[in-house]
Motif scaffolding. Sequence first.
Motif, mmCIF file in Angstrom:
data_model
loop_
_atom_site.group_PDB
_atom_site.id
_atom_site.type_symbol
_atom_site.label_atom_id
_atom_site.label_comp_id
_atom_site.label_asym_id
_atom_site.label_seq_id
_atom_site.Cartn_x
_atom_site.Cartn_y
_atom_site.Cartn_z
ATOM 1 N N THR A 10 0.850 -1.197 0.000
ATOM 2 C CA THR A 10 0.000 0.000 0.000
ATOM 3 C C THR A 10 0.882 1.241 0.000
ATOM 4 O OG1 THR A 10 -0.116 -0.014 2.419
ATOM 5 C CG2 THR A 10 -1.880 -1.154 1.220
ATOM 6 N N ASN A 11 0.307 2.337 -0.475
ATOM 7 C CA ASN A 11 1.040 3.610 -0.538
ATOM 8 C C ASN A 11 2.410 3.443 -1.209
ATOM 9 O OD1 ASN A 11 -1.039 5.006 0.927
ATOM 10 N ND2 ASN A 11 -0.199 4.142 2.827
ATOM 11 N N VAL A 12 2.385 2.798 -2.352
ATOM 12 C CA VAL A 12 3.633 2.475 -3.061
ATOM 13 C C VAL A 12 4.165 3.717 -3.784
ATOM 14 C CG1 VAL A 12 4.689 1.060 -4.863
ATOM 15 C CG2 VAL A 12 2.927 0.081 -3.364
ATOM 16 N N THR A 13 5.435 4.011 -3.581
ATOM 17 C CA THR A 13 6.132 5.071 -4.300
ATOM 18 C C THR A 13 7.399 4.477 -4.907
ATOM 19 O OG1 THR A 13 5.320 6.826 -2.830
ATOM 20 C CG2 THR A 13 7.277 7.307 -4.146
ATOM 21 N N LEU A 14 7.593 4.692 -6.185
ATOM 22 C CA LEU A 14 8.745 4.132 -6.895
ATOM 23 C C LEU A 14 9.497 5.225 -7.632
ATOM 24 C CD1 LEU A 14 6.987 0.996 -8.475
ATOM 25 C CD2 LEU A 14 8.490 1.009 -6.462
ATOM 26 N N ASN A 15 10.806 5.049 -7.756
ATOM 27 C CA ASN A 15 11.638 5.960 -8.531
ATOM 28 C C ASN A 15 11.831 5.414 -9.940
ATOM 29 O OD1 ASN A 15 12.064 7.715 -6.319
ATOM 30 N ND2 ASN A 15 13.699 6.385 -5.554
ATOM 31 N N LEU A 16 11.738 6.300 -10.933
ATOM 32 C CA LEU A 16 11.892 5.910 -12.334
ATOM 33 C C LEU A 16 13.044 6.703 -12.943
ATOM 34 C CD1 LEU A 16 11.173 4.669 -15.056
ATOM 35 C CD2 LEU A 16 9.223 6.230 -15.210
ATOM 36 N N ALA A 17 14.147 6.006 -13.244
ATOM 37 C CA ALA A 17 15.312 6.634 -13.862
ATOM 38 C C ALA A 17 15.145 6.652 -15.380
ATOM 39 C CB ALA A 17 16.583 5.877 -13.483
ATOM 40 N N VAL A 18 15.546 7.766 -15.995
ATOM 41 C CA VAL A 18 15.417 7.931 -17.440
ATOM 42 C C VAL A 18 16.432 8.985 -17.879
ATOM 43 C CG1 VAL A 18 13.649 9.739 -17.221
ATOM 44 C CG2 VAL A 18 13.737 8.352 -19.303
#
Length: 552
Positions: free
Chosen positions: A394-402
């Motif tokens: 729950t309350n998932v936060t992810l980092n996305l590198a680009v």
Amino acid sequence: MSPTPEDIRSLVTDLTSSRIGRRQFLSRAMALGLSGSAASVLLAACGGSSTSGSSSGQGSGTAKPPTTTLTYRPQTDIQDLDPAFWVSQDDVIVFDCVYEGLVTFKPGTWQVVNQLAESFEPSSNGLKFHFKLKKGIEWQKGYGEVRASDVKFSYERIAGLTKPKLNSPYSGDWSALDSVQVTGPYEGTIILKQPFAPLLHSTLPAASGKVLPEKAVTKLGKSFSTNPVGSGPYEFVSWVPKQRTTLKRFANYSGASSAFAAKAPWSTIQTQVIDSDNTAFEVISSGTVAFGYIPPALVGQAQSANSLHVYSKPTLNYYFLAISQKNVPNLNLRRAIRSAIDVPGIIKAAYNGRYTRAYGIIPQSMGIGYWADAPRYDQDLTLAKQYLHKSGQTNVTLNLAVTNDQTDEAAAQVIAANLAQIGIKVNLQPEDSATFDAIPGNGGGGPHRQLVYSNFVSEPDPYWSFIWFTCAQIGLWNWVDWCDAGFTSLLDKGLRTYDVTERNQFYIQASKLWDAQANIAWIAYPTWYFAAQPWVRPSLRPDGYPYLWNTT
């Protein structure tokens, strides 16, 4: 404030028609909102710098063919010109002008032809390859004649067999190499420990097959990567980071490629790094840059321009969203991410709908390893939410590198919006290409990566697509952070047989194992587009790779 294409076109035309001078150009460019570095690059592209080479244009739509200099706009700047450590395909595009190999691809085809080799003969069991060099092939910068000892040094070096060991990320191209036996000044035999099917597809005719001068590599050390020496038709002159690379015709070129390639008319080849696609399009339109890469968003505009010719080729490369299995260990969370992604939406928003959707790592045009029955993961938000619920997260936060490339950032923004639809927050982490591709090190967002949006290049063999996701590539290019012995075993079997049907099945089985992990979402196979002045005839490989040295 940012300049419009019309602003840039007017500025370029005023300079190239001599209505304004260099100082006025820079003043107006900065007044329009261009940064100082961008204005300087644009000025150099227009021939307004003393180090930029001769001017190649006379104003929009009226550019005349240059007599001395071919100017080319790459997708990115060079980073490393050592075949053992190159980073982007633009490195290879430049060093292909400088280096040669025993064999190469005949321009415009996948046909393998002799280059430095006068003869090249495989044994019946595919374990030995005897070569005889053409005599009288000179190294640039006074390093003498190409000898069989240079071949031995080059191939054993990249394989990690020399001392000290090199640790090249491309050592896998020579993983089967036992040794190169020198039998004379111009003769030798490549000896393999076991059959290696990609040798004549993606090793010898491509980057890892380039022959380097042992004396130059030894003398120059680490500086060789940005001061290369080869036997090719052009020799390296200079590199101004984030601006230009300059090559000049090798006066003593021995003509190793003369049997199958044209003699290019350029005394100088110069790449012009222009970060802004709109700016690049305008300087190509005006003729101040002869030809170059353009993104899909500008293809329609280029096709409607009477002064330009547009060239396109589908590549073997692939775009993907990597989901780190180490840092996103929950399988159902990875499945939720994959089910939430709107791939057609990404292709439309970021690439103007001009790229081909990918359902696996291998495109059909590769021939070997294509999984025709690969699952089609269309966006299914209901299913994605079910997987997310099963994950217990729950309350998932992810980092996305680009990378901070305009189109790739647009794709990442669509992905972030898709995941927001199922309640996953995404923090975008755009990086410049040098940081993003720092291998070994913090490439792909570093060891704590979670999501990575990227594209990898490929040579015409499935080995070259799969190899980056093996156990040996953990900490290097394996941004899904997955190591599986069964997967690696299937890939090894695919390397050790020359039978196409068997190889095909090994790669499909490996794809099935991989798919079950849900650690990657396949996005697209890109098409390369180039805009060129009518007086330029680009030479392109079947996968769109430009041969600057053979452009006429």
